[in-house]
Design an enzyme around this catalytic site. Structure first.
Site, PDB file in Angstrom:
ATOM      1  N   LYS A 207     -19.340  43.885 -15.031  1.00 21.58           N
ATOM      2  CA  LYS A 207     -19.980  44.337 -14.182  1.00 21.58           C
ATOM      3  C   LYS A 207     -21.325  44.898 -14.496  1.00 21.58           C
ATOM      4  O   LYS A 207     -22.279  44.623 -14.172  1.00 21.58           O
ATOM      5  CB  LYS A 207     -19.334  45.554 -13.315  1.00 21.58           C
ATOM      6  CG  LYS A 207     -17.863  45.240 -12.600  1.00 21.58           C
ATOM      7  CD  LYS A 207     -17.533  46.293 -11.837  1.00 21.58           C
ATOM      8  CE  LYS A 207     -16.954  47.482 -12.719  1.00 21.58           C
ATOM      9  NZ  LYS A 207     -15.620  47.134 -13.507  1.00 21.58           N
ATOM     10  N   VAL A 208     -21.277  45.700 -15.925  1.00 13.91           N
ATOM     11  CA  VAL A 208     -22.576  46.239 -16.179  1.00 13.91           C
ATOM     12  C   VAL A 208     -23.349  44.971 -16.915  1.00 13.91           C
ATOM     13  O   VAL A 208     -24.592  45.028 -16.841  1.00 13.91           O
ATOM     14  CB  VAL A 208     -22.273  47.319 -17.133  1.00 13.91           C
ATOM     15  CG1 VAL A 208     -23.746  47.883 -17.806  1.00 13.91           C
ATOM     16  CG2 VAL A 208     -21.607  48.345 -16.636  1.00 13.91           C
ATOM     17  N   VAL A 286     -24.580  50.585 -24.881  1.00 12.19           N
ATOM     18  CA  VAL A 286     -24.327  51.562 -23.836  1.00 12.19           C
ATOM     19  C   VAL A 286     -22.778  51.475 -23.294  1.00 12.19           C
ATOM     20  O   VAL A 286     -22.293  51.821 -22.257  1.00 12.19           O
ATOM     21  CB  VAL A 286     -25.191  51.615 -22.384  1.00 12.19           C
ATOM     22  CG1 VAL A 286     -26.370  52.140 -22.554  1.00 12.19           C
ATOM     23  CG2 VAL A 286     -25.012  50.286 -21.765  1.00 12.19           C
ATOM     24  N   ALA A 287     -21.822  50.897 -24.299  1.00 16.77           N
ATOM     25  CA  ALA A 287     -20.622  50.467 -23.931  1.00 16.77           C
ATOM     26  C   ALA A 287     -19.631  51.528 -24.359  1.00 16.77           C
ATOM     27  O   ALA A 287     -19.493  52.732 -23.937  1.00 16.77           O
ATOM     28  CB  ALA A 287     -20.076  49.307 -24.408  1.00 16.77           C
ATOM     29  N   ARG A 288     -19.159  51.534 -25.647  1.00 20.42           N
ATOM     30  CA  ARG A 288     -18.606  52.624 -26.579  1.00 20.42           C
ATOM     31  C   ARG A 288     -18.795  52.673 -27.723  1.00 20.42           C
ATOM     32  O   ARG A 288     -19.010  51.486 -28.682  1.00 20.42           O
ATOM     33  CB  ARG A 288     -17.081  52.451 -26.299  1.00 20.42           C
ATOM     34  CG  ARG A 288     -16.441  52.759 -24.971  1.00 20.42           C
ATOM     35  CD  ARG A 288     -16.424  54.240 -24.661  1.00 20.42           C
ATOM     36  NE  ARG A 288     -16.000  54.828 -23.495  1.00 20.42           N
ATOM     37  CZ  ARG A 288     -16.662  54.844 -22.420  1.00 20.42           C
ATOM     38  NH1 ARG A 288     -17.989  54.572 -22.524  1.00 20.42           N
ATOM     39  NH2 ARG A 288     -16.179  55.139 -21.471  1.00 20.42           N
ATOM     40  N   ASP A 312     -26.303  54.867 -26.895  1.00 24.35           N
ATOM     41  CA  ASP A 312     -25.785  56.121 -25.822  1.00 24.35           C
ATOM     42  C   ASP A 312     -24.685  56.649 -25.977  1.00 24.35           C
ATOM     43  O   ASP A 312     -24.206  57.598 -25.709  1.00 24.35           O
ATOM     44  CB  ASP A 312     -25.978  55.397 -24.536  1.00 24.35           C
ATOM     45  CG  ASP A 312     -25.631  56.253 -23.461  1.00 24.35           C
ATOM     46  OD1 ASP A 312     -26.204  57.434 -23.434  1.00 24.35           O
ATOM     47  OD2 ASP A 312     -24.662  55.916 -22.473  1.00 24.35           O
ATOM     48  N   GLU A 317     -18.134  61.963 -30.133  1.00 23.47           N
ATOM     49  CA  GLU A 317     -18.851  62.327 -29.166  1.00 23.47           C
ATOM     50  C   GLU A 317     -18.843  64.023 -28.922  1.00 23.47           C
ATOM     51  O   GLU A 317     -17.722  64.417 -28.770  1.00 23.47           O
ATOM     52  CB  GLU A 317     -18.940  61.868 -27.873  1.00 23.47           C
ATOM     53  CG  GLU A 317     -19.730  60.194 -27.951  1.00 23.47           C
ATOM     54  CD  GLU A 317     -19.716  59.727 -26.743  1.00 23.47           C
ATOM     55  OE1 GLU A 317     -19.374  60.197 -25.747  1.00 23.47           O
ATOM     56  OE2 GLU A 317     -20.104  58.408 -26.878  1.00 23.47           O
ATOM     57  N   HIS A 336     -24.687  59.944 -24.272  1.00 30.45           N
ATOM     58  CA  HIS A 336     -23.864  59.296 -23.307  1.00 30.45           C
ATOM     59  C   HIS A 336     -24.355  59.727 -21.769  1.00 30.45           C
ATOM     60  O   HIS A 336     -23.723  60.203 -20.908  1.00 30.45           O
ATOM     61  CB  HIS A 336     -22.307  59.911 -23.458  1.00 30.45           C
ATOM     62  CG  HIS A 336     -21.552  58.962 -22.832  1.00 30.45           C
ATOM     63  ND1 HIS A 336     -20.235  58.855 -23.659  1.00 30.45           N
ATOM     64  CD2 HIS A 336     -21.453  58.088 -21.761  1.00 30.45           C
ATOM     65  CE1 HIS A 336     -19.309  58.037 -22.873  1.00 30.45           C
ATOM     66  NE2 HIS A 336     -20.128  57.472 -21.718  1.00 30.45           N
ATOM     67  N   LEU A 337     -25.462  58.932 -21.662  1.00 27.54           N
ATOM     68  CA  LEU A 337     -26.142  59.310 -20.252  1.00 27.54           C
ATOM     69  C   LEU A 337     -26.282  58.182 -19.336  1.00 27.54           C
ATOM     70  O   LEU A 337     -26.517  58.041 -18.139  1.00 27.54           O
ATOM     71  CB  LEU A 337     -27.680  59.592 -20.419  1.00 27.54           C
ATOM     72  CG  LEU A 337     -27.906  60.995 -21.243  1.00 27.54           C
ATOM     73  CD1 LEU A 337     -29.598  61.071 -21.379  1.00 27.54           C
ATOM     74  CD2 LEU A 337     -27.537  61.993 -20.289  1.00 27.54           C
TER      75      LEU A 337
END
Ligand code: NAI
Ligand code: HPV
Length: 600
Positions: A207-208, A286-288, A312, A317, A336-337
């Site tokens: 999706k992303v 921006v995944a993990r 991100d 974290e 993580h935004l």
């Protein structure tokens, strides 16, 4: 009312308090909903409800991280909501035994200890977002706890953040901003690179990833993608070519990561794979954090293989303050935004709240992560068979003689449906429930059925028998056979040596239609007495009068025999449980060779 209680409580708690509570709740309504489909109230008796538990009072939902107001409102309409943020793992473990559901984002580790500490009360974990790598799914499944997420509402936010990082990194926005604020004016130092015409490799075309690809094409980039599971036509539709992992690494000027963190993707970018990249590649994550070996990334940055990285997400974290990666001048970092827009947070809050409330109500969730999703139409169609499946499982296991361990069960579905047009997961789960619950303290539901069977060494094999005729009904009959065991009712052993029971649904009601090799026909609404004898007149009357004297109501009687006046099996449906004395008297009727009482 054993039958109605058990059918409303399918895949649920065994507590009669719970079933009464459900009946009370539903008594005043004329219709109710199952997975979004409104059913007439009379369907209740045979309606499968999936995750039901003691609901004498309102359920309690613990919201452990900040959730959008709209989602909280939805939860509060249905449950007591405890918003307790920043709990330590110990505090969470203490609180959880008082909660039926837990809602988290990525900041809470939902560990095995939490499921163990819940004492079986926690039935739903709602993840207000996509990634469920912070939830111990195996432990959730083992504890029969459904995990639901909010898979769609933050897609655009994450994609936009990916593009924001990509463009900001290419033009040194963050570094330049910090230097201006520090009173400097370094126009030569912060010369960037252009995006137009450059190759972007999107790793993970879900999706992303596909939204990032779409946007990057708008920026004039050449977009390729690597995703072993993505359909090529979906990529083609937005002008993206799917390539191998190595090809993506070798040809990319920019790499953007969009896969989940799994054992297969853990540290997928490492020393070896950095070495395969073009010198000067730029990476967005921006995944993990865990998909990158962060120490290897620092080495690749130092060596100039990776010119810049925009991150991100991090393995830990928040990352340690002195992390070399964070402090690296060619790294742009955000906390993580990806999902943190007002719109996305309202969206995920609603999405997860609906899923949690639905699960608490016993509906199957469309966003279940650790349970099969059974579409509402399929569910509606299968509901009488679901009841039949559980009852056949219960009957079969009660026919096993003590001391014979059940290891191997074969289920045969007779159906005129094409093989790929019958989803049997639900039926299998119900047979498992029927077989395991009477002989253990474990509650079986759709989440833990296969796991529990496996754990107990119970092998359930399934076979389809393709029948001629109209495929209107999904199943004509279900047969359950238990191999390599002795039976306490020898006539239940079929010609081929297994305990065998078979049933059908007639006018919406499950019936037992075969015991061993004997054809019978008795409705599975109460309990059953099976007797074997040589077929002769007067047997029904003799047994019936013993039961009548005790005011036990006989609902059905049927005799199956190999031939007139030969060996026969009499199946008697009873509404009440006969006393031991009556059962003893039935056993003493001279012609009766063996008999068994089977509770449903
Ligand atoms: N930074 C943030 O705040 C956010 C992060 N995310 C993360 O973004 C990632 C993607 O999310 P969605 O697109 O919603 O998930 P998705 O499930 O729609 O897409 C993931 C894709 O990765 C693919 N994939 C799986 N293994 C792969 C492999 N070994 N190599 C390449 N591709 C592989 C899958 O086939 C799938 O198409 C997840 O890790 C999610 O947790 C999502 C939203 C916000
Ligand atoms: O949805 C995801 O996978 C995310 O990473 C978003 O995480 P968050 O809910 O912002 O803690």
């Amino acid at each position: 009312m054993a039958a109605s209680a058990s059918s409303t409580m399918l895949l649920s708690s065994k507590s009669s308090r719970a079933s009464l509570s459900w009946k009370n709740q539903l008594a005043s309504t004329s219709a109710f909903r199952v997975s979004g489909v409104t059913l007439p109230r009379r369907s209740l008796r045979q309606c499968p409800r999936f995750i039901i538990f003691s609901m004498d009072a309102k359920p309690t939902v613990l919201v452990a991280e900040k959730l959008g107001e709209a989602g909280l409102k939805l939860l509060k309409e249905f449950a007591n909501v405890d918003c307790s943020y920043n709990l330590s793992p110990e505090e969470l473990c203490t609180k959880i035994s008082l909660c039926d559901a837990l809602v988290v984002r990525s900041g809470t580790k939902v560990t095995r200890e939490i499921f163990e500490s819940s004492g079986g009360r926690l039935k739903v974990v709602g993840r207000a977002g996509v990634g469920i790598d912070n939830v111990d799914l195996a432990a959730a499944t083992e504890h029969g706890c459904l995990v639901v997420n909010a898979p769609t509402a933050n897609t655009v936010a994450a994609a936009e953040h990916g593009i924001a990082l990509l463009t900001a990194m290419a033009r040194n926005v963050a570094q330049a901003d910090a230097s201006v604020k520090a009173g400097k004016w370094l126009r030569n130092k912060y010369v960037g690179v252009s995006l137009v015409g450059k190759t972007l490799a999107v790793m993970g075309f879900g999706k992303v990833g596909s939204e990032v690809a779409r946007r990057a094409k708008g920026l004039g980039m050449h977009v390729i993608a690597h995703d072993p599971y993505a359909p090529a036509d979906r990529a083609r539709a937005i002008g993206v070519q799917l390539v191998s992992f190595d090809e993506a690494l070798a040809s990319a000027d920019f790499i953007s990561l969009h896969m989940p963190l799994t054992p297969a993707t853990k540290q997928i970018l490492n020393d070896e794979t950095f070495a395969k990249m073009k010198k000067g590649v730029r990476i967005v994550n921006v995944a993990r954090g865990g998909v990158i070996d962060e120490e290897a990334l620092v080495r690749a940055l130092d060596a100039g293989i990776v010119a810049q990285a925009a991150l991100d997400v991090f393995t830990v974290e928040p990352p340690p303050k002195d992390s070399k990666l964070i402090q690296h001048e060619n790294v742009t970092a955000t906390p993580h935004l990806g999902a943190s827009t007002t719109e996305a947070q309202e969206g995920v809050a609603i999405e997860v709240a609906e899923a949690v409330v639905g699960a608490l109500k016993g509906e199957l969730s469309a966003t279940a992560v650790n349970a099969p999703m059974v579409p509402a139409e399929v569910l509606l169609e299968l509901k009488p068979f679901v009841v039949l499946a559980e009852k056949l499982g219960r009957l079969a296991v009660q026919l096993v003689a003590g001391g014979s361990g059940v290891k191997s069960v074969k289920v045969t579905y007779g159906s005129a449906r094409a093989p790929d047009d019958l989803d049997t997961r639900l039926l299998r789960a119900m047979i498992t429930k029927g077989m395991i619950e009477p002989i253990s303290s474990v509650f079986i539901n759709l989440v833990n059925a296969d796991f529990t069977a496996k754990q107990r060494g119970l092998q359930i094999s399934e076979e389809r028998l393709l029948l001629d005729g109209s495929p209107e009904s999904p199943v004509e009959f279900i047969q359950v056979q238990i191999a390599n065991v002795e039976s306490k009712f020898a006539s239940a052993i079929s010609d081929s040596g297994e305990i065998r029971v078979e049933g059908k649904v007639k006018d919406g009601v499950p019936h037992l239609t075969k015991v061993g090799s004997f054809e019978v026909d008795v409705s599975l609404e109460g309990s059953i007495i099976l007797c074997s004898q040589v077929d002769q007149p007067g047997m029904i009357g003799k047994v019936g009068s013993v039961l009548g004297e005790e005011n036990v109501n006989v609902s059905f009687m049927s005799v199956g025999r190999v031939a007139p006046r030969k060996q026969a099996v009499m199946a008697i449906g009873v509404d009440e449980q006969p006393s031991k004395e009556s059962l003893k008297r039935i056993g003493e009727i001279p012609a009766i060779q063996e008999f068994v009482y089977l509770g449903l």
